[in-house]
Design a protein around this motif. Sequence first.
Motif, PDB file in Angstrom:
ATOM      1  N   GLU A 108       0.855  -1.182   0.000  1.00 39.09           N
ATOM      2  CA  GLU A 108       0.000   0.000   0.000  1.00 39.09           C
ATOM      3  C   GLU A 108       0.889   1.229   0.000  1.00 39.09           C
ATOM      4  OE1 GLU A 108      -3.756   0.068   2.543  1.00 39.09           O
ATOM      5  OE2 GLU A 108      -2.498  -1.380   3.586  1.00 39.09           O
ATOM      6  N   ASN A 109       0.407   2.306  -0.607  1.00 39.67           N
ATOM      7  CA  ASN A 109       1.101   3.580  -0.521  1.00 39.67           C
ATOM      8  C   ASN A 109       0.052   4.690  -0.509  1.00 39.67           C
ATOM      9  OD1 ASN A 109       0.477   4.224  -3.323  1.00 39.67           O
ATOM     10  ND2 ASN A 109       2.130   2.834  -3.899  1.00 39.67           N
ATOM     11  N   ASP A 110       0.494   5.930  -0.659  1.00 39.28           N
ATOM     12  CA  ASP A 110      -0.442   7.056  -0.608  1.00 39.28           C
ATOM     13  C   ASP A 110      -1.408   7.095  -1.777  1.00 39.28           C
ATOM     14  OD1 ASP A 110       0.721   7.917   1.731  1.00 39.28           O
ATOM     15  OD2 ASP A 110       1.966   9.442   0.762  1.00 39.28           O
ATOM     16  N   TYR A 111      -1.137   6.303  -2.821  1.00 38.47           N
ATOM     17  CA  TYR A 111      -1.939   6.366  -4.039  1.00 38.47           C
ATOM     18  C   TYR A 111      -2.821   5.141  -4.257  1.00 38.47           C
ATOM     19  CZ  TYR A 111       1.677   9.825  -4.740  1.00 38.47           C
ATOM     20  OH  TYR A 111       2.536  10.876  -4.561  1.00 38.47           O
ATOM     21  N   ALA A 112      -2.351   3.977  -3.824  1.00 38.26           N
ATOM     22  CA  ALA A 112      -3.062   2.742  -4.175  1.00 38.26           C
ATOM     23  C   ALA A 112      -2.677   1.593  -3.262  1.00 38.26           C
ATOM     24  CB  ALA A 112      -2.745   2.369  -5.623  1.00 38.26           C
TER      25      ALA A 112
ATOM     26  N   ASP B 206      -0.449  12.762 -10.559  1.00 36.96           N
ATOM     27  CA  ASP B 206       0.393  13.615 -11.387  1.00 36.96           C
ATOM     28  C   ASP B 206       1.610  12.787 -11.795  1.00 36.96           C
ATOM     29  OD1 ASP B 206       1.854  13.472  -9.022  1.00 36.96           O
ATOM     30  OD2 ASP B 206       1.657  15.607  -8.557  1.00 36.96           O
ATOM     31  N   LEU B 207       2.566  13.376 -12.486  1.00 34.51           N
ATOM     32  CA  LEU B 207       3.710  12.602 -12.972  1.00 34.51           C
ATOM     33  C   LEU B 207       4.498  11.934 -11.841  1.00 34.51           C
ATOM     34  CD1 LEU B 207       5.354  11.527 -15.313  1.00 34.51           C
ATOM     35  CD2 LEU B 207       6.640  13.684 -15.308  1.00 34.51           C
ATOM     36  N   PRO B 208       4.852  12.637 -10.756  1.00 30.95           N
ATOM     37  CA  PRO B 208       5.573  11.940  -9.673  1.00 30.95           C
ATOM     38  C   PRO B 208       4.769  10.770  -9.086  1.00 30.95           C
ATOM     39  CG  PRO B 208       5.779  14.311  -9.402  1.00 30.95           C
ATOM     40  CD  PRO B 208       4.773  14.080 -10.507  1.00 30.95           C
ATOM     41  N   ALA B 209       3.461  10.921  -8.958  1.00 34.22           N
ATOM     42  CA  ALA B 209       2.624   9.833  -8.448  1.00 34.22           C
ATOM     43  C   ALA B 209       2.628   8.657  -9.416  1.00 34.22           C
ATOM     44  CB  ALA B 209       1.198  10.324  -8.209  1.00 34.22           C
ATOM     45  N   ALA B 210       2.520   8.937 -10.714  1.00 35.15           N
ATOM     46  CA  ALA B 210       2.519   7.871 -11.723  1.00 35.15           C
ATOM     47  C   ALA B 210       3.845   7.118 -11.705  1.00 35.15           C
ATOM     48  CB  ALA B 210       2.264   8.458 -13.110  1.00 35.15           C
ATOM     49  N   VAL B 211       4.949   7.838 -11.610  1.00 40.12           N
ATOM     50  CA  VAL B 211       6.271   7.203 -11.545  1.00 40.12           C
ATOM     51  C   VAL B 211       6.355   6.307 -10.307  1.00 40.12           C
ATOM     52  CG1 VAL B 211       8.751   7.650 -11.225  1.00 40.12           C
ATOM     53  CG2 VAL B 211       7.433   8.989 -12.888  1.00 40.12           C
ATOM     54  N   TYR B 212       5.875   6.789  -9.195  1.00 41.32           N
ATOM     55  CA  TYR B 212       5.911   6.026  -7.940  1.00 41.32           C
ATOM     56  C   TYR B 212       5.062   4.756  -8.049  1.00 41.32           C
ATOM     57  CZ  TYR B 212       5.925   5.009  -2.974  1.00 41.32           C
ATOM     58  OH  TYR B 212       6.090   4.388  -1.759  1.00 41.32           O
ATOM     59  N   VAL B 213       3.852   4.887  -8.578  1.00 38.84           N
ATOM     60  CA  VAL B 213       2.950   3.733  -8.706  1.00 38.84           C
ATOM     61  C   VAL B 213       3.575   2.674  -9.622  1.00 38.84           C
ATOM     62  CG1 VAL B 213       0.716   2.992  -9.655  1.00 38.84           C
ATOM     63  CG2 VAL B 213       0.834   4.978  -8.144  1.00 38.84           C
ATOM     64  N   VAL B 214       4.162   3.090 -10.736  1.00 41.13           N
ATOM     65  CA  VAL B 214       4.780   2.129 -11.661  1.00 41.13           C
ATOM     66  C   VAL B 214       5.995   1.467 -11.006  1.00 41.13           C
ATOM     67  CG1 VAL B 214       6.024   1.895 -13.851  1.00 41.13           C
ATOM     68  CG2 VAL B 214       3.896   3.202 -13.752  1.00 41.13           C
ATOM     69  N   LYS B 215       6.803   2.233 -10.314  1.00 42.24           N
ATOM     70  CA  LYS B 215       7.983   1.673  -9.633  1.00 42.24           C
ATOM     71  C   LYS B 215       7.552   0.612  -8.613  1.00 42.24           C
ATOM     72  CE  LYS B 215      11.956   2.995  -6.853  1.00 42.24           C
ATOM     73  NZ  LYS B 215      12.636   4.067  -6.132  1.00 42.24           N
ATOM     74  N   GLU B 216       6.536   0.926  -7.836  1.00 47.24           N
ATOM     75  CA  GLU B 216       6.018  -0.018  -6.835  1.00 47.24           C
ATOM     76  C   GLU B 216       5.478  -1.278  -7.522  1.00 47.24           C
ATOM     77  OE1 GLU B 216       4.152  -0.301  -2.637  1.00 47.24           O
ATOM     78  OE2 GLU B 216       5.690   1.002  -3.427  1.00 47.24           O
ATOM     79  N   ARG B 217       4.724  -1.071  -8.607  1.00 47.11           N
ATOM     80  CA  ARG B 217       4.155  -2.214  -9.334  1.00 47.11           C
ATOM     81  C   ARG B 217       5.250  -3.106  -9.891  1.00 47.11           C
ATOM     82  NH1 ARG B 217       3.744  -3.413 -14.242  1.00 47.11           N
ATOM     83  NH2 ARG B 217       4.089  -1.351 -15.107  1.00 47.11           N
ATOM     84  N   LEU B 218       6.287  -2.516 -10.462  1.00 47.92           N
ATOM     85  CA  LEU B 218       7.380  -3.313 -11.037  1.00 47.92           C
ATOM     86  C   LEU B 218       8.092  -4.130  -9.962  1.00 47.92           C
ATOM     87  CD1 LEU B 218       8.794  -0.828 -13.671  1.00 47.92           C
ATOM     88  CD2 LEU B 218       7.557  -2.953 -14.103  1.00 47.92           C
ATOM     89  N   ALA B 219       8.229  -3.586  -8.772  1.00 48.36           N
ATOM     90  CA  ALA B 219       8.845  -4.341  -7.671  1.00 48.36           C
ATOM     91  C   ALA B 219       7.977  -5.549  -7.310  1.00 48.36           C
ATOM     92  CB  ALA B 219       9.037  -3.428  -6.458  1.00 48.36           C
TER      93      ALA B 219
ATOM     94  N   SER C  64       3.059   0.268 -19.054  1.00 49.52           N
ATOM     95  CA  SER C  64       2.779  -1.003 -19.729  1.00 49.52           C
ATOM     96  C   SER C  64       3.901  -2.027 -19.568  1.00 49.52           C
ATOM     97  CB  SER C  64       2.542  -0.756 -21.214  1.00 49.52           C
ATOM     98  OG  SER C  64       1.421   0.068 -21.380  1.00 49.52           O
ATOM     99  N   ILE C  65       5.004  -1.635 -18.967  1.00 47.38           N
ATOM    100  CA  ILE C  65       6.133  -2.557 -18.794  1.00 47.38           C
ATOM    101  C   ILE C  65       5.702  -3.737 -17.920  1.00 47.38           C
ATOM    102  CG2 ILE C  65       8.448  -2.815 -17.814  1.00 47.38           C
ATOM    103  CD1 ILE C  65       8.892   0.167 -18.511  1.00 47.38           C
ATOM    104  N   LEU C  66       5.967  -4.944 -18.383  1.00 45.68           N
ATOM    105  CA  LEU C  66       5.615  -6.197 -17.704  1.00 45.68           C
ATOM    106  C   LEU C  66       4.110  -6.365 -17.476  1.00 45.68           C
ATOM    107  CD1 LEU C  66       8.495  -6.717 -15.099  1.00 45.68           C
ATOM    108  CD2 LEU C  66       8.174  -7.857 -17.297  1.00 45.68           C
ATOM    109  N   VAL C  67       3.306  -5.739 -18.323  1.00 48.36           N
ATOM    110  CA  VAL C  67       1.857  -5.887 -18.231  1.00 48.36           C
ATOM    111  C   VAL C  67       1.370  -6.564 -19.506  1.00 48.36           C
ATOM    112  CG1 VAL C  67      -0.355  -4.698 -18.048  1.00 48.36           C
ATOM    113  CG2 VAL C  67       1.617  -3.868 -16.750  1.00 48.36           C
ATOM    114  N   LYS C  68       0.655  -7.684 -19.358  1.00 47.66           N
ATOM    115  CA  LYS C  68       0.116  -8.402 -20.521  1.00 47.66           C
ATOM    116  C   LYS C  68      -1.161  -7.766 -21.043  1.00 47.66           C
ATOM    117  CE  LYS C  68       1.919 -12.986 -19.411  1.00 47.66           C
ATOM    118  NZ  LYS C  68       1.519 -14.377 -19.159  1.00 47.66           N
ATOM    119  N   ALA C  69      -1.989  -7.258 -20.132  1.00 50.63           N
ATOM    120  CA  ALA C  69      -3.259  -6.616 -20.484  1.00 50.63           C
ATOM    121  C   ALA C  69      -3.733  -5.835 -19.269  1.00 50.63           C
ATOM    122  CB  ALA C  69      -4.306  -7.655 -20.874  1.00 50.63           C
TER     123      ALA C  69
END
Length: 124
Positions: free
Chosen positions: A6-10, A30-43, A75-80
Amino acid sequence: MTVISENDYASYKFSDGILIITYNKDVVIDLPAAVYVVKERLAIHEGRALPVLCDVRQIKEVNKAARSYLSIEGSILVKAVAFIVDSPVSEMLSEFYLRTNTPTIPTKAFNNFDMAIKFLNQYK
């Protein structure tokens, strides 16, 4: 389903090979939030490509820079991707995103969770 992060966004959960991302109430992406969410997802992915369900029903706003970033880097490492929408606002956000950012992977919006899972099951 157990929340794995969990984080401040999702919050992030796994369900039968699908990553479910539920965005927090009234969050602004916003852009910093999107970068953070993607970084967390990739981990969370640990190098595996997965189908992803994004529950965007409670998002307040996603700005243009964030939408552009998410359409490519997101979209990195996302099939759909399946978006869950219900309110006119969340439906409008997802339709606008799909029209203006042309995702590189199969992407659809649903107002029914089961239909979204059925769509994503094709990509496991």
